[in-house]
Design a protein around this motif. Sequence first.
Motif, PDB file in Angstrom:
ATOM      1  N   PRO A   1      17.158   0.782 -10.219  1.00 15.65           N
ATOM      2  CA  PRO A   1      15.983   0.678 -11.094  1.00 15.65           C
ATOM      3  C   PRO A   1      15.363  -0.714 -10.995  1.00 15.65           C
ATOM      4  O   PRO A   1      16.075  -1.713 -10.832  1.00 15.65           O
ATOM      5  N   ALA A   2      14.055  -0.784 -11.082  1.00 15.01           N
ATOM      6  CA  ALA A   2      13.354  -2.065 -10.966  1.00 15.01           C
ATOM      7  C   ALA A   2      13.876  -3.085 -11.977  1.00 15.01           C
ATOM      8  O   ALA A   2      14.046  -4.271 -11.652  1.00 15.01           O
ATOM      9  N   ALA A   3      14.140  -2.639 -13.199  1.00 20.19           N
ATOM     10  CA  ALA A   3      14.625  -3.558 -14.241  1.00 20.19           C
ATOM     11  C   ALA A   3      15.976  -4.159 -13.861  1.00 20.19           C
ATOM     12  O   ALA A   3      16.253  -5.333 -14.153  1.00 20.19           O
TER      13      ALA A   3
ATOM     14  N   CYS B   1      12.375  -0.025  -2.379  1.00 19.57           N
ATOM     15  CA  CYS B   1      13.284   1.120  -2.515  1.00 19.57           C
ATOM     16  C   CYS B   1      13.840   1.251  -3.926  1.00 19.57           C
ATOM     17  O   CYS B   1      14.909   1.849  -4.133  1.00 19.57           O
ATOM     18  N   ALA B   2      13.137   0.677  -4.893  1.00 15.12           N
ATOM     19  CA  ALA B   2      13.558   0.840  -6.296  1.00 15.12           C
ATOM     20  C   ALA B   2      13.577   2.329  -6.643  1.00 15.12           C
ATOM     21  O   ALA B   2      12.880   3.132  -6.012  1.00 15.12           O
ATOM     22  N   THR B   3      14.353   2.677  -7.626  1.00 17.29           N
ATOM     23  CA  THR B   3      14.448   4.082  -8.062  1.00 17.29           C
ATOM     24  C   THR B   3      13.070   4.636  -8.380  1.00 17.29           C
ATOM     25  O   THR B   3      12.773   5.795  -8.069  1.00 17.29           O
ATOM     26  N   GLU B   4      12.221   3.820  -8.968  1.00 19.86           N
ATOM     27  CA  GLU B   4      10.893   4.285  -9.393  1.00 19.86           C
ATOM     28  C   GLU B   4       9.884   4.330  -8.242  1.00 19.86           C
ATOM     29  O   GLU B   4       8.781   4.848  -8.408  1.00 19.86           O
ATOM     30  N   SER B   5      10.227   3.758  -7.103  1.00 19.14           N
ATOM     31  CA  SER B   5       9.313   3.776  -5.960  1.00 19.14           C
ATOM     32  C   SER B   5       9.147   5.203  -5.454  1.00 19.14           C
ATOM     33  O   SER B   5      10.127   5.931  -5.266  1.00 19.14           O
ATOM     34  N   ILE B   6       7.895   5.612  -5.206  1.00 18.88           N
ATOM     35  CA  ILE B   6       7.638   6.980  -4.733  1.00 18.88           C
ATOM     36  C   ILE B   6       7.808   7.104  -3.228  1.00 18.88           C
ATOM     37  O   ILE B   6       7.550   8.171  -2.662  1.00 18.88           O
ATOM     38  N   ALA B   7       8.237   6.044  -2.557  1.00 15.03           N
ATOM     39  CA  ALA B   7       8.433   6.098  -1.106  1.00 15.03           C
ATOM     40  C   ALA B   7       9.367   7.252  -0.742  1.00 15.03           C
ATOM     41  O   ALA B   7      10.338   7.536  -1.450  1.00 15.03           O
TER      42      ALA B   7
ATOM     43  N   SER C   1       0.833  -1.210   0.000  1.00 17.51           N
ATOM     44  CA  SER C   1       0.000   0.000   0.000  1.00 17.51           C
ATOM     45  C   SER C   1       0.861   1.251   0.000  1.00 17.51           C
ATOM     46  O   SER C   1       1.855   1.329   0.720  1.00 17.51           O
ATOM     47  N   TRP C   2       0.476   2.224  -0.818  1.00 16.18           N
ATOM     48  CA  TRP C   2       1.144   3.510  -1.010  1.00 16.18           C
ATOM     49  C   TRP C   2       2.441   3.381  -1.813  1.00 16.18           C
ATOM     50  O   TRP C   2       2.951   4.385  -2.305  1.00 16.18           O
ATOM     51  N   VAL C   3       2.993   2.168  -1.949  1.00 16.27           N
ATOM     52  CA  VAL C   3       4.251   1.973  -2.690  1.00 16.27           C
ATOM     53  C   VAL C   3       3.972   1.377  -4.067  1.00 16.27           C
ATOM     54  O   VAL C   3       4.516   1.830  -5.077  1.00 16.27           O
ATOM     55  N   SER C   4       3.118   0.351  -4.100  1.00 14.44           N
ATOM     56  CA  SER C   4       2.815  -0.324  -5.370  1.00 14.44           C
ATOM     57  C   SER C   4       1.748   0.451  -6.130  1.00 14.44           C
ATOM     58  O   SER C   4       0.576   0.057  -6.192  1.00 14.44           O
ATOM     59  N   GLU C   5       2.170   1.581  -6.694  1.00  8.02           N
ATOM     60  CA  GLU C   5       1.270   2.408  -7.501  1.00  8.02           C
ATOM     61  C   GLU C   5       1.857   2.532  -8.900  1.00  8.02           C
ATOM     62  O   GLU C   5       2.822   1.858  -9.223  1.00  8.02           O
ATOM     63  N   ARG C   6       1.273   3.391  -9.717  1.00  5.99           N
ATOM     64  CA  ARG C   6       1.564   3.426 -11.159  1.00  5.99           C
ATOM     65  C   ARG C   6       3.052   3.434 -11.503  1.00  5.99           C
ATOM     66  O   ARG C   6       3.477   2.752 -12.447  1.00  5.99           O
ATOM     67  N   ASN C   7       3.861   4.192 -10.768  1.00  8.33           N
ATOM     68  CA  ASN C   7       5.280   4.324 -11.121  1.00  8.33           C
ATOM     69  C   ASN C   7       6.050   3.024 -10.952  1.00  8.33           C
ATOM     70  O   ASN C   7       6.752   2.570 -11.861  1.00  8.33           O
ATOM     71  N   LEU C   8       5.930   2.414  -9.766  1.00  7.13           N
ATOM     72  CA  LEU C   8       6.657   1.169  -9.511  1.00  7.13           C
ATOM     73  C   LEU C   8       6.056   0.019 -10.308  1.00  7.13           C
ATOM     74  O   LEU C   8       6.789  -0.791 -10.888  1.00  7.13           O
ATOM     75  N   VAL C   9       4.740  -0.061 -10.349  1.00  6.66           N
ATOM     76  CA  VAL C   9       4.071  -1.156 -11.060  1.00  6.66           C
ATOM     77  C   VAL C   9       4.465  -1.170 -12.536  1.00  6.66           C
ATOM     78  O   VAL C   9       4.833  -2.217 -13.089  1.00  6.66           O
ATOM     79  N   SER C  10       4.420  -0.017 -13.187  1.00  7.17           N
ATOM     80  CA  SER C  10       4.767   0.034 -14.617  1.00  7.17           C
ATOM     81  C   SER C  10       6.249  -0.267 -14.833  1.00  7.17           C
ATOM     82  O   SER C  10       6.616  -0.932 -15.805  1.00  7.17           O
ATOM     83  N   ALA C  11       7.106   0.195 -13.913  1.00 10.27           N
ATOM     84  CA  ALA C  11       8.551  -0.053 -14.059  1.00 10.27           C
ATOM     85  C   ALA C  11       8.863  -1.544 -13.956  1.00 10.27           C
ATOM     86  O   ALA C  11       9.698  -2.067 -14.707  1.00 10.27           O
ATOM     87  N   ILE C  12       8.198  -2.231 -13.036  1.00  8.44           N
ATOM     88  CA  ILE C  12       8.424  -3.677 -12.878  1.00  8.44           C
ATOM     89  C   ILE C  12       7.919  -4.428 -14.110  1.00  8.44           C
ATOM     90  O   ILE C  12       8.602  -5.309 -14.631  1.00  8.44           O
ATOM     91  N   SER C  13       6.738  -4.065 -14.573  1.00  5.04           N
ATOM     92  CA  SER C  13       6.206  -4.731 -15.773  1.00  5.04           C
ATOM     93  C   SER C  13       7.060  -4.441 -17.000  1.00  5.04           C
ATOM     94  O   SER C  13       7.334  -5.337 -17.803  1.00  5.04           O
ATOM     95  N   ASN C  14       7.506  -3.199 -17.136  1.00  5.59           N
ATOM     96  CA  ASN C  14       8.375  -2.853 -18.269  1.00  5.59           C
ATOM     97  C   ASN C  14       9.733  -3.555 -18.179  1.00  5.59           C
ATOM     98  O   ASN C  14      10.387  -3.776 -19.199  1.00  5.59           O
TER      99      ASN C  14
END
Length: 339
Positions: free
Chosen positions: A317-319, A208-214, A30-43
């Motif tokens: 980065p998530a990738a 704590c991925a780069t794309e995470s908004i935490a 919650s609050w972490v797995s949002e559009r930025n991190l989710v899309s980065a992991i899928s990409n």
Amino acid sequence: MNAFPKTSALMARGCEFLGTEYAIMCGAMSWVSERNLVSAISNGGGFGVIACGAMTPDLLDAEIAATKAMTDKPFGVNLITMHPDLPDLIAVCAGHDVGHVVLAGGIPPKGSVEAIKAAGAKVIVFAPTLALAKKLLRSGADALVIEGMEAGGHIGPVSTSVLAQEFLPALSEEHVVFVAGGIGRGEAMAGYLEMGASGVQLGTRFACATESIAHPDFKKAFFRANARDAVASVQVDARLPVIPVRALKNKGTEEFTAKQREVAGVLDREEIAMAEAQLQIEHYWAGALRRAVVDGDVENGSLMAGQSVGMVKEEEPAAEIIAKLMAESEAALGGRRAA
């Protein structure tokens, strides 16, 4: 040419199920797995999962739309089974043609699995016991996540390694099973894949991925922590069915103990029903987590983290995280096969 042939072969079933390059799911935080991190992991070839948490249907609708604008790869949505608007949230997922819905936080309410499948989506569930896992799979669930007590957030009482030994021999031949809890490196991932898992789920490693908004202070707390800092919450009153939560120990951990006493007192006075008492506890966690993740209040907020937190030392980065996991797994499999 596949750079990770051994790992990919063991993941083939999970990849086919998720529609991804790698069968690596991100746990819904919650609050972490949002559009930025989710899309980065899928990409990055993995499978991102939006954490709906306490979102309203309108908020989830906007989050899914925003995520689809950032990736054309598959991703899922995690819904909490006790959410009062669960049917409406399922309808939102259906409206966006979400391919996979994860039901978490308890036994799926009657009709929820059927509603998700009627829209053409696959249903992923959690189960704390083998008997319940078999029942859920018979009832229409398409895949299972077994999550050990090493994980962050809400946890059960049994370790990942024990669950894997119990569940995988019984289920993995006929069913898609993902293993979660305490996985921080590819070597562990390889071990579970060899045992029959179709893939894995990691949360803490991606927080704590780069794309995470935490918040930067939230991430710094992770970088400083080691495994023994991630402790499980204590149940104060046996009548209050509180699911333990693993988080980094701070003032917020102590405040939760006080919150339980407060809610138990209200129950004593019969001012609220048990279901409302449970909901108050869940709302506490949602607020405490937001204070830490969004506001950076690492003293009073909830720093939900698994015991693998000691392996999180820097932003990546998530990738790159996914590529490292795959490379570590491949090296481990190669080494064992050659021995």
